[in-house]
Design a protein around this motif. Structure first.
Motif, PDB file in Angstrom:
ATOM      1  N   ALA A 113       0.833  -1.220   0.000  1.00  0.00           N
ATOM      2  CA  ALA A 113       0.000   0.000   0.000  1.00  0.00           C
ATOM      3  C   ALA A 113       0.860   1.261   0.000  1.00  0.00           C
ATOM      4  CB  ALA A 113      -0.930  -0.006   1.215  1.00  0.00           C
ATOM      5  N   ILE A 114       1.856   1.294   0.882  1.00  0.00           N
ATOM      6  CA  ILE A 114       2.653   2.530   1.044  1.00  0.00           C
ATOM      7  C   ILE A 114       3.709   2.640  -0.059  1.00  0.00           C
ATOM      8  CG2 ILE A 114       4.257   3.747   2.583  1.00  0.00           C
ATOM      9  CD1 ILE A 114       2.687   2.292   4.925  1.00  0.00           C
ATOM     10  N   ASN A 115       4.417   1.545  -0.335  1.00  0.00           N
ATOM     11  CA  ASN A 115       5.562   1.613  -1.265  1.00  0.00           C
ATOM     12  C   ASN A 115       5.138   1.591  -2.733  1.00  0.00           C
ATOM     13  OD1 ASN A 115       6.639   1.074   1.295  1.00  0.00           O
ATOM     14  ND2 ASN A 115       8.289  -0.180   0.520  1.00  0.00           N
ATOM     15  N   LEU A 116       3.929   1.088  -3.016  1.00  0.00           N
ATOM     16  CA  LEU A 116       3.518   0.982  -4.423  1.00  0.00           C
ATOM     17  C   LEU A 116       2.201   1.699  -4.722  1.00  0.00           C
ATOM     18  CD1 LEU A 116       3.725  -0.120  -7.308  1.00  0.00           C
ATOM     19  CD2 LEU A 116       2.791  -2.298  -6.480  1.00  0.00           C
ATOM     20  N   SER A 117       1.121   1.290  -4.033  1.00  0.00           N
ATOM     21  CA  SER A 117      -0.202   1.810  -4.411  1.00  0.00           C
ATOM     22  C   SER A 117      -0.288   3.319  -4.217  1.00  0.00           C
ATOM     23  CB  SER A 117      -1.303   1.112  -3.601  1.00  0.00           C
ATOM     24  OG  SER A 117      -1.254  -0.273  -3.845  1.00  0.00           O
ATOM     25  N   ALA A 118       0.332   3.850  -3.160  1.00  0.00           N
ATOM     26  CA  ALA A 118       0.272   5.302  -2.915  1.00  0.00           C
ATOM     27  C   ALA A 118       0.866   6.065  -4.105  1.00  0.00           C
ATOM     28  CB  ALA A 118       1.016   5.659  -1.634  1.00  0.00           C
ATOM     29  N   GLY A 119       1.909   5.541  -4.695  1.00  0.00           N
ATOM     30  CA  GLY A 119       2.523   6.191  -5.858  1.00  0.00           C
ATOM     31  C   GLY A 119       1.557   6.237  -7.034  1.00  0.00           C
ATOM     32  N   PHE A 120       0.777   5.165  -7.181  1.00  0.00           N
ATOM     33  CA  PHE A 120      -0.238   5.143  -8.244  1.00  0.00           C
ATOM     34  C   PHE A 120      -1.364   6.131  -7.943  1.00  0.00           C
ATOM     35  CE2 PHE A 120      -4.465   3.459  -9.353  1.00  0.00           C
ATOM     36  CZ  PHE A 120      -4.426   3.741 -10.719  1.00  0.00           C
ATOM     37  N   PHE A 121      -1.910   6.075  -6.718  1.00  0.00           N
ATOM     38  CA  PHE A 121      -3.056   6.946  -6.393  1.00  0.00           C
ATOM     39  C   PHE A 121      -2.668   8.421  -6.513  1.00  0.00           C
ATOM     40  CE2 PHE A 121      -4.548   3.193  -3.719  1.00  0.00           C
ATOM     41  CZ  PHE A 121      -5.481   2.786  -4.666  1.00  0.00           C
ATOM     42  N   LEU A 122      -1.473   8.763  -6.031  1.00  0.00           N
ATOM     43  CA  LEU A 122      -1.051  10.171  -6.091  1.00  0.00           C
ATOM     44  C   LEU A 122      -0.798  10.607  -7.533  1.00  0.00           C
ATOM     45  CD1 LEU A 122       1.096  10.263  -2.875  1.00  0.00           C
ATOM     46  CD2 LEU A 122      -0.792  11.815  -3.397  1.00  0.00           C
ATOM     47  N   SER A 123      -0.208   9.730  -8.331  1.00  0.00           N
ATOM     48  CA  SER A 123       0.007  10.066  -9.748  1.00  0.00           C
ATOM     49  C   SER A 123      -1.342  10.307 -10.417  1.00  0.00           C
ATOM     50  CB  SER A 123       0.743   8.929 -10.463  1.00  0.00           C
ATOM     51  OG  SER A 123       1.992   8.707  -9.854  1.00  0.00           O
ATOM     52  N   ASN A 140       9.954   8.488  -8.710  1.00  0.00           N
ATOM     53  CA  ASN A 140       9.627   7.446  -7.743  1.00  0.00           C
ATOM     54  C   ASN A 140      10.907   6.936  -7.087  1.00  0.00           C
ATOM     55  OD1 ASN A 140       6.850   7.535  -8.304  1.00  0.00           O
ATOM     56  ND2 ASN A 140       7.131   6.247 -10.122  1.00  0.00           N
ATOM     57  N   ILE A 141      10.961   7.056  -5.783  1.00  0.00           N
ATOM     58  CA  ILE A 141      12.133   6.532  -5.079  1.00  0.00           C
ATOM     59  C   ILE A 141      11.876   5.037  -4.878  1.00  0.00           C
ATOM     60  CG2 ILE A 141      13.679   6.735  -3.106  1.00  0.00           C
ATOM     61  CD1 ILE A 141      13.532   9.287  -4.926  1.00  0.00           C
ATOM     62  N   ALA A 142      12.414   4.274  -5.807  1.00  0.00           N
ATOM     63  CA  ALA A 142      12.253   2.814  -5.747  1.00  0.00           C
ATOM     64  C   ALA A 142      13.384   2.276  -4.885  1.00  0.00           C
ATOM     65  CB  ALA A 142      12.244   2.232  -7.147  1.00  0.00           C
ATOM     66  N   SER A 143      14.198   1.403  -5.445  1.00  0.00           N
ATOM     67  CA  SER A 143      15.292   0.793  -4.686  1.00  0.00           C
ATOM     68  C   SER A 143      16.048  -0.105  -5.645  1.00  0.00           C
ATOM     69  CB  SER A 143      14.713  -0.053  -3.545  1.00  0.00           C
ATOM     70  OG  SER A 143      15.690  -0.938  -3.015  1.00  0.00           O
ATOM     71  N   VAL A 144      17.253  -0.481  -5.267  1.00  0.00           N
ATOM     72  CA  VAL A 144      17.943  -1.544  -6.004  1.00  0.00           C
ATOM     73  C   VAL A 144      17.055  -2.800  -5.979  1.00  0.00           C
ATOM     74  CG1 VAL A 144      19.245  -2.348  -3.989  1.00  0.00           C
ATOM     75  CG2 VAL A 144      20.172  -2.719  -6.260  1.00  0.00           C
ATOM     76  N   HIS A 145      16.190  -2.889  -4.961  1.00  0.00           N
ATOM     77  CA  HIS A 145      15.250  -4.018  -4.889  1.00  0.00           C
ATOM     78  C   HIS A 145      14.086  -3.881  -5.869  1.00  0.00           C
ATOM     79  CE1 HIS A 145      17.378  -4.868  -1.003  1.00  0.00           C
ATOM     80  NE2 HIS A 145      17.396  -6.029  -1.628  1.00  0.00           N
ATOM     81  N   GLY A 162       7.320  -3.406  -8.775  1.00  0.00           N
ATOM     82  CA  GLY A 162       6.056  -2.851  -9.268  1.00  0.00           C
ATOM     83  C   GLY A 162       6.171  -1.363  -9.530  1.00  0.00           C
ATOM     84  N   LEU A 163       6.866  -0.663  -8.637  1.00  0.00           N
ATOM     85  CA  LEU A 163       7.027   0.790  -8.778  1.00  0.00           C
ATOM     86  C   LEU A 163       7.849   1.123 -10.033  1.00  0.00           C
ATOM     87  CD1 LEU A 163       6.308   3.438  -7.311  1.00  0.00           C
ATOM     88  CD2 LEU A 163       8.443   3.219  -6.018  1.00  0.00           C
TER      89      LEU A 163
END
Ligand SMILES: NC(=O)c1ccc[n+]([C@@H]2O[C@H](COP(=O)([O-])OP(=O)(O)OC[C@H]3O[C@@H](n4cnc5c(N)ncnc54)[C@H](O)[C@@H]3O)[C@@H](O)[C@H]2O)c1
Length: 261
Positions: A113-123, A140-145, A162-163
């Motif tokens: 929810a926080i690391n992925l979906s929020a980025g979608f909803f805000l966009s 989007n601050i993703a990660s090497v992960h 996903g991000l």
């Protein structure tokens, strides 16, 4: 083209760590910044006070973006405080480590929810105004992960991969409107987020915190030095500048060579 003017910039998760460094960096460059994160109203006020020396406007919201409604609220709070953002930096994120076969359901949902979906909803909330203005930047601050996996990080890796995918779609869909979307993929960055992982190594191996930090970073990064949050902030600022106008859909590692292996 608006790339060299002052922008309204929303940085999620900017009470701490990378987000806070990004907020200072953009404020220093003359932009209006919307601070955000889990903090009390007093902490929010103190944070805004720390930005009062900059020329641009500053606002703060403590909307919980683990929920879609919180993302809608954050967008509304931002418009009210600094105007329609033309730069959105999806930075808020959490971590939890456990093997997949023991991973708690609530942690899975929270991380997604926080690391992925929020980025979608805000966009989705902010893109219509960016498109109307024919200019925008989503970072989007993703990660090497978002590029490679590690054990015990099923939810985090799924969210960050996903991000990166979401970033590419946003880049394709909005290229016609002068909007770029990019992901920054840090390796280890010196922030509170990695502290529990350092402490757990120190505890398990009965070594001091500095040795545990060196071990954590060195185990994955050929260049065994954690990145400072300011370095991520400077890259985010660069992505909003005139030389970065054709960088879009990219996932840029800042990881000491971790993902090159
Ligand atoms: N620190 C690292 O080594 C590292 C490496 C790669 C990627 N990242 C990513 O960088 C981003 C920032 O990480 P950090 O290390 O600065 O973390 P941090 O723990 O210092 O800060 C996290 C921020 O997110 C906010 N936040 C968390 N849950 C929230 C919620 N439900 N609603 C609103 N705000 C919420 C917190 O209040 C805080 O402002 C994260 O997305 C993280 O995954 C960090």
């Amino acid at each position: 083209m608006q790339q060299d003017s002052s922008h309204a910039v929303l940085i999620t998760g900017s009470t701490s760590g990378i987000g806070l460094a990004i907020a200072h960096c953009f404020a220093r460059a003359g932009h209006h910044v919307m601070l955000h994160g889990l903090a009390t109203p007093e902490e929010g006020r103190a944070l805004c006070e720390a930005f009062s020396g900059y020329a641009g406007k500053v606002g703060f919201s403590s909307a919980n973006i683990a929920e879609e409604q919180g993302c809608v609220q954050l967008a509304a709070d931002t418009r009210e405080a600094i105007g329609n953002p033309s730069v959105l930096i999806n930075n808020a994120g959490i971590q939890f480590t456990a093997p997949a076969h023991e991973f708690p359901t609530d942690k899975w949902h929270q991380i997604l929810a926080i690391n992925l979906s929020a980025g979608f909803f805000l966009s989705r909330e902010l893109l219509p105004a960016m498109r109307a203005g024919n200019w925008g930047r989503i970072i989007n601050i993703a990660s090497v992960h978002g590029l490679v996996a590690s054990e015990n990080k099923a939810a985090y890796c799924a969210a960050k991969h996903g991000l990166v995918g979401l970033t590419k779609v946003l880049a394709l869909e909005n290229a016609d409107a002068g909007i770029t979307a990019n992901a920054i993929c840090p390796g280890w960055v010196e922030t509170p987020l990695i502290q529990p992982q350092i402490e757990s190594i120190a505890r398990e191996q009965q070594i001091d915190i500095e040795s545990a930090r060196a071990q954590l970073v060195g185990a994955k990064q050929p260049l065994a030095r954690a990145t400072g949050p300011e370095a991520i902030a400077e890259l985010a600022l660069y992505l909003c500048g005139s030389f970065a106008g054709t960088i879009t859909g990219a996932a840029l590692p800042v990881d000491g060579g971790w993902s090159a292996q």
